[in-house]
Design a protein around this motif. Structure first.
Motif, PDB file in Angstrom:
ATOM      1  N   ALA A   1      55.094 146.384 -55.250  1.00 42.38           N
ATOM      2  CA  ALA A   1      55.414 146.725 -53.860  1.00 42.38           C
ATOM      3  C   ALA A   1      54.322 146.246 -52.906  1.00 42.38           C
ATOM      4  O   ALA A   1      54.609 145.778 -51.797  1.00 42.38           O
ATOM      5  CB  ALA A   1      55.600 148.238 -53.737  1.00 42.38           C
TER       6      ALA A   1
ATOM      7  N   ARG B   1      54.758 143.695 -49.841  1.00 42.70           N
ATOM      8  CA  ARG B   1      54.451 144.141 -48.470  1.00 42.70           C
ATOM      9  C   ARG B   1      53.269 143.397 -47.866  1.00 42.70           C
ATOM     10  O   ARG B   1      53.295 143.007 -46.691  1.00 42.70           O
ATOM     11  CB  ARG B   1      54.149 145.655 -48.491  1.00 42.70           C
TER      12      ARG B   1
ATOM     13  N   SER C   1      51.273 152.771 -45.784  1.00 42.28           N
ATOM     14  CA  SER C   1      52.399 152.041 -45.224  1.00 42.28           C
ATOM     15  C   SER C   1      53.706 152.660 -45.719  1.00 42.28           C
ATOM     16  O   SER C   1      53.923 152.799 -46.923  1.00 42.28           O
ATOM     17  CB  SER C   1      52.340 150.568 -45.647  1.00 42.28           C
ATOM     18  N   ARG C   2      54.555 153.057 -44.789  1.00 41.69           N
ATOM     19  CA  ARG C   2      55.839 153.652 -45.171  1.00 41.69           C
ATOM     20  C   ARG C   2      56.703 152.654 -45.934  1.00 41.69           C
ATOM     21  O   ARG C   2      57.428 153.012 -46.861  1.00 41.69           O
ATOM     22  CB  ARG C   2      56.573 154.157 -43.928  1.00 41.69           C
ATOM     23  N   LEU C   3      56.647 151.382 -45.515  1.00 39.80           N
ATOM     24  CA  LEU C   3      57.428 150.356 -46.190  1.00 39.80           C
ATOM     25  C   LEU C   3      56.940 150.163 -47.623  1.00 39.80           C
ATOM     26  O   LEU C   3      57.732 150.030 -48.553  1.00 39.80           O
ATOM     27  CB  LEU C   3      57.341 149.038 -45.409  1.00 39.80           C
ATOM     28  N   TRP C   4      55.602 150.164 -47.796  1.00 41.14           N
ATOM     29  CA  TRP C   4      55.054 150.045 -49.150  1.00 41.14           C
ATOM     30  C   TRP C   4      55.461 151.240 -50.002  1.00 41.14           C
ATOM     31  O   TRP C   4      55.847 151.084 -51.171  1.00 41.14           O
ATOM     32  CB  TRP C   4      53.525 149.976 -49.107  1.00 41.14           C
TER      33      TRP C   4
ATOM     34  N   GLY D   1      58.132 153.099 -49.696  1.00 41.50           N
ATOM     35  CA  GLY D   1      59.549 152.969 -50.036  1.00 41.50           C
ATOM     36  C   GLY D   1      59.771 151.954 -51.141  1.00 41.50           C
ATOM     37  O   GLY D   1      60.521 152.222 -52.099  1.00 41.50           O
ATOM     38  N   TYR D   2      59.124 150.784 -51.011  1.00 38.04           N
ATOM     39  CA  TYR D   2      59.242 149.768 -52.063  1.00 38.04           C
ATOM     40  C   TYR D   2      58.725 150.299 -53.395  1.00 38.04           C
ATOM     41  O   TYR D   2      59.331 150.098 -54.451  1.00 38.04           O
ATOM     42  CB  TYR D   2      58.458 148.516 -51.677  1.00 38.04           C
TER      43      TYR D   2
END
Length: 461
Positions: free
Chosen positions: A21, A25, A97-100, A102-103
């Motif tokens: 992830a 990212r 990081s929210r994206l990290w 989630g991934y």
């Protein structure tokens, strides 16, 4: 040993998911921040603590693979959902990081589920080749013992190997009786116990009825000092009309005698398929609906649609929709005359629609409304239900699931009028077979048979 290995694999999956992830990212897989490292370590520790509570590391032998994988996915979601609570407590939400996150959650979960699926499939393959077996001795009457042996043979991937059978119905004093298939059949409990101990048999299955308390006590007492797994598989054929299953009620093991055969979770694929199929069918068939509606109006007076009360799931009534195929007529209350060959009430257009099943198409509205399913036992008129429920064994159990537009009985030729009780008995047998053996792919098979074979009905008039 195996459980420790499984724990290590799960921890590796969590770490690998986080690194992958991070690469996706930030394009820097090994440059994790301090908070991210803490979160990964926390997830690993929490996973090792919570996964056993969800039964993830219990044996999967003989259990439903989809249910076990669902249990793994649920356990991981609980673990992943707890991580943000830790970060929030440390006041470090801005450092992650929210994206990290989630991934990482998604990839790690996929790796964990995939690894367990791969290991399970490898173990199943090994068991089919004769490895990793548990030996089993069966105690019970020959009839039910044969049923268990057939289940073992059918589910060879579970890794249970029958060794011998103890016949509780034999009256001979000889310790041995004729063989059951290739297995020796014993009739003396001491000889049986000695064989279990000498050959180090792993499990003894008591395939006995619930009324045989004395026999159950005999065997539990005989093996009270041994470390053999003693299991009771109750023979409830004399108690239940249909296949039974265990469930949990108030923390107590409960035997379902005539309860709904499938859980709501199992039915989700069917529910989604029903709605999508019905919407697609109604959209594509809209021009045909218009043509038939106009034709019905032009060829005979009366409404386009015929409606009638029918029973749905668990006996709840609903109003079924069909294209009207008969002339308007009245019948005595509580009496319903089935259509027969050359019936003067059926219009010429109606006869064509009934032979080609076109009169059934409006039932897609019932599917869309949730009253019916695309595939299931056909619902009958309420008057027919009242007539046949006491004549045909298991007739009302058909309504434990949603009725369908087509079904296993229909694609096997049981359509149209049922002028004899024997015909209804045969139809019900097919319906019960469908209920007991239901799967989503069984539904798809019936749909394809209906489309390519079962549209025309020689018995529908």
């Amino acid at each position: 040993m195996f459980r420790n290995t499984a724990r290590c694999i799960d921890a590796i999956c969590v770490i690998a998911g986080a690194l992958i992830a991070h690469e996706i990212r930030f394009s820097a897989p090994f440059e994790l921040g301090g908070t991210e490292r803490i979160l990964i370590a926390f997830n690993c520790v929490l996973m090792l603590l919570l996964f056993p509570a969800f039964g993830v590391y219990d044996t999967w032998r003989g259990k439903s693979l989809p249910m076990m994988l669902a249990r793994v996915a649920t356990a991981w979601i609980v673990v992943a959902a707890t991580g943000p609570v830790l970060v929030f407590t440390l006041h470090r939400m801005d450092a992650v990081s929210r994206l990290w996150f989630g991934y990482s959650t998604l990839i790690s979960g996929m790796l964990i589920v995939t690894s367990k699926l791969a290991i399970h499939l490898l173990v199943r393959t090994a068991r089919r080749r004769g490895l990793n077996h548990k030996t089993v001795a069966i105690v019970g009457a020959p009839g039910f013992s044969r049923t268990l042996l057939a289940h073992m043979e059918h589910a060879s991937h579970a890794g249970y190997k029958p060794v011998c059978v103890f016949d509780t119905t034999a009256e001979t004093t000889s310790p041995f009786s004729p063989r059951l298939g290739s297995l020796p059949v014993l009739t003396d409990i001491d000889t049986f116990a000695a064989k279990v101990r000498t050959e180090h048999i792993n499990e003894v299955w008591l395939a006995l009825s619930l009324s045989e308390e004395h026999t159950i006590y005999q065997f539990t007492r005989a093996f009270r000092h041994d470390f053999v797994n003693l299991r009771l598989i109750p023979d409830v054929r004399s108690l239940a009309l249909f296949n039974s299953s265990f469930t949990d009620v108030l923390g107590l093991p409960t035997l379902n005698l005539t309860a709904t055969p499938t859980s709501p979770l199992q039915m989700w694929p069917k529910l989604i398929f029903d709605r999508l199929f019905a919407m697609t069918a109604l959209t594509l068939l809209a021009p045909l609906f218009a043509v038939l509606g106009i034709a019905i109006k032009l060829t005979s007076p009366g409404p386009v649609f015929f409606t009638q009360e029918r029973k749905g799931i668990d006996g709840r009534t609903f109003r079924i929709y069909k294209f009207r195929s008969m002339k308007l007529h009245r019948e005595a209350a509580g009496h319903l005359t089935q259509a027969k060959r050359g019936d003067s009430r059926v219009t010429k257009l109606g006869a064509f629609m009934r032979r080609t099943s076109l009169d059934e198409l409006p039932q897609f509205f019932n599917v869309l409304l949730g009253h019916m399913s695309v595939v299931g036992p056909r619902p009958h008129a309420l008057e027919h239900d009242d007539f046949y429920k006491d004549l045909v064994y298991g007739y009302m159990y058909r309504y434990r699931i949603k009725p369908g537009i087509t079904g296993w009985a229909q694609v096997n030729g049981y359509r149209g009028a049922t002028t004899k009780v024997e015909k209804m008995e045969a139809r019900v047998k097919f319906d019960l077979f469908y209920i007991h053996n239901w799967s989503f792919w069984f539904d798809i098979r019936i749909v394809f048979i209906t489309i390519f074979k079962g549209i025309l009905g020689p018995n529908a008039y």
